[in-house]
Design a protein around this motif. Structure first.
Motif, PDB file in Angstrom:
ATOM      1  N   GLY A  31       0.749   0.480  -6.530  1.00 16.50           N
ATOM      2  CA  GLY A  31      -0.655   0.778  -6.285  1.00 16.50           C
ATOM      3  C   GLY A  31      -1.203   1.829  -7.234  1.00 16.50           C
ATOM      4  O   GLY A  31      -2.379   1.804  -7.604  1.00 16.50           O
ATOM      5  N   GLN A  32      -0.340   2.752  -7.650  1.00 14.60           N
ATOM      6  CA  GLN A  32      -0.749   3.818  -8.567  1.00 14.60           C
ATOM      7  C   GLN A  32      -0.692   3.390 -10.030  1.00 14.60           C
ATOM      8  O   GLN A  32      -1.164   4.115 -10.907  1.00 14.60           O
ATOM      9  CB  GLN A  32       0.157   5.037  -8.358  1.00 14.60           C
ATOM     10  CG  GLN A  32      -0.021   5.707  -7.005  1.00 14.60           C
ATOM     11  CD  GLN A  32       1.091   6.696  -6.685  1.00 14.60           C
ATOM     12  OE1 GLN A  32       2.025   6.876  -7.464  1.00 14.60           O
ATOM     13  NE2 GLN A  32       1.004   7.340  -5.527  1.00 14.60           N
ATOM     14  N   GLN A  59      -2.848  -0.729   1.313  1.00 12.69           N
ATOM     15  CA  GLN A  59      -3.321   0.461   0.603  1.00 12.69           C
ATOM     16  C   GLN A  59      -3.168   0.284  -0.907  1.00 12.69           C
ATOM     17  O   GLN A  59      -4.049   0.686  -1.685  1.00 12.69           O
ATOM     18  CB  GLN A  59      -2.555   1.691   1.082  1.00 12.69           C
ATOM     19  CG  GLN A  59      -2.906   2.115   2.499  1.00 12.69           C
ATOM     20  CD  GLN A  59      -1.986   3.197   3.043  1.00 12.69           C
ATOM     21  OE1 GLN A  59      -0.940   3.500   2.453  1.00 12.69           O
ATOM     22  NE2 GLN A  59      -2.350   3.782   4.175  1.00 12.69           N
ATOM     23  N   THR A  62      -5.788  -2.155  -2.155  1.00 14.53           N
ATOM     24  CA  THR A  62      -7.087  -1.471  -2.157  1.00 14.53           C
ATOM     25  C   THR A  62      -7.249  -0.616  -3.406  1.00 14.53           C
ATOM     26  O   THR A  62      -8.309  -0.621  -4.052  1.00 14.53           O
ATOM     27  CB  THR A  62      -7.233  -0.591  -0.898  1.00 14.53           C
ATOM     28  OG1 THR A  62      -7.135  -1.418   0.266  1.00 14.53           O
ATOM     29  CG2 THR A  62      -8.573   0.132  -0.888  1.00 14.53           C
ATOM     30  N   ARG A  63      -6.197   0.119  -3.767  1.00 20.73           N
ATOM     31  CA  ARG A  63      -6.251   0.977  -4.955  1.00 20.73           C
ATOM     32  C   ARG A  63      -6.405   0.145  -6.226  1.00 20.73           C
ATOM     33  O   ARG A  63      -7.149   0.518  -7.140  1.00 20.73           O
ATOM     34  CB  ARG A  63      -4.989   1.835  -5.055  1.00 20.73           C
ATOM     35  CG  ARG A  63      -4.855   2.866  -3.956  1.00 20.73           C
ATOM     36  CD  ARG A  63      -3.726   3.832  -4.215  1.00 20.73           C
ATOM     37  NE  ARG A  63      -4.047   4.726  -5.324  1.00 20.73           N
ATOM     38  CZ  ARG A  63      -3.440   5.882  -5.546  1.00 20.73           C
ATOM     39  NH1 ARG A  63      -2.483   6.292  -4.729  1.00 20.73           N
ATOM     40  NH2 ARG A  63      -3.772   6.638  -6.568  1.00 20.73           N
TER      41      ARG A  63
END
Length: 225
Positions: A31-32, A59, A62-63
């Motif tokens: 995600g990052q 999550q 979403t990112r």
């Protein structure tokens, strides 16, 4: 970023093979990463039996959606539905998604508008229209070229209601998806495209054009002149 590095490909291949804690950490790292091309692979983790993994997967998606350019949603739309279950499993998937769709988060709802099942796409579009969130704009524009006429008509009717100056900023932000309709062949879009441009040329919408001329998106800058 659309391109997957060899390291990220390997990480995606191994996703879900470790412990819950390891999988959650993997999902956070992906995600990052800013690599939105990982989203199609990660969607299956949003249906994992473990709540912690489901939460971490959503999550992460979403990112990644937050850094995905609007124009790249076209690519994402094509790749999200690449995976399809067997006919038997597919029926269960449709029943489950239809049963829980009213509780779907904005991220999940966005992805459901790209689902391989027309029943789910239609239900997701109806829910999106009912919720009337600004984030729905891009996903409704994508569905204007859906191969199911009923879905196309739903999306078009909802968007035509927003051909007003108060929505000018949203139209300009998504103008590349509007222009894309020129090469889409499932319906006639010329009058719709012209209606959008007519709106943006109105006196009360000039501020939007001025802002668009310094947009980081070259396509938006070009269309603002």
């Amino acid at each position: 970023m659309r391109q997957l590095s060899s390291e990220l490909k390997e990480e995606l291949n191994q996703l879900g093979t470790g412990t819950v804690q390891e999988t959650v950490q993997q999902l956070r790292q992906i995600g990052q990463s800013g690599v939105y091309a990982a989203i199609p692979v990660m969607l299956r983790m949003m249906d994992h039996e473990c709540a912690d993994i489901r939460r971490a997967a959503e999550q992460a998606v979403t990112r990644l959606l937050a850094v995905c350019p609007v124009s790249e949603l076209v690519w994402l739309n094509e790749h999200v539905r690449e995976w399809r279950p067997s006919p038997v499993d597919g029926k269960r998937v449709v029943e489950r998604e239809m049963h829980t769709l009213d509780q779907a988060s904005p991220t999940r709802l966005s992805m459901l508008t790209m689902h391989w099942s027309g029943y789910i796409r239609e239900a997701a579009v109806k829910r999106m229209i009912r919720d009337d969130e600004a984030d729905s704009f891009a996903y409704l524009l994508l569905r204007l070229n859906d191969w199911v006429p009923e879905i196309r008509n739903l999306a078009r009717a909802a968007l035509e209601l927003k051909l007003m100056p108060e929505y000018a900023k949203l139209w300009m932000e998504h103008i590349m998806l509007v222009e894309r309709l020129r090469i889409c062949g499932r319906d006639s879009f010329e009058s719709f495209i012209e209606s959008v441009h007519h709106l943006l040329r109105q006196k009360e919408c000039r501020y939007v054009l001025h802002t668009a001329r310094v947009s980081p998106e070259p396509g938006i800058r070009r269309l603002a002149f």
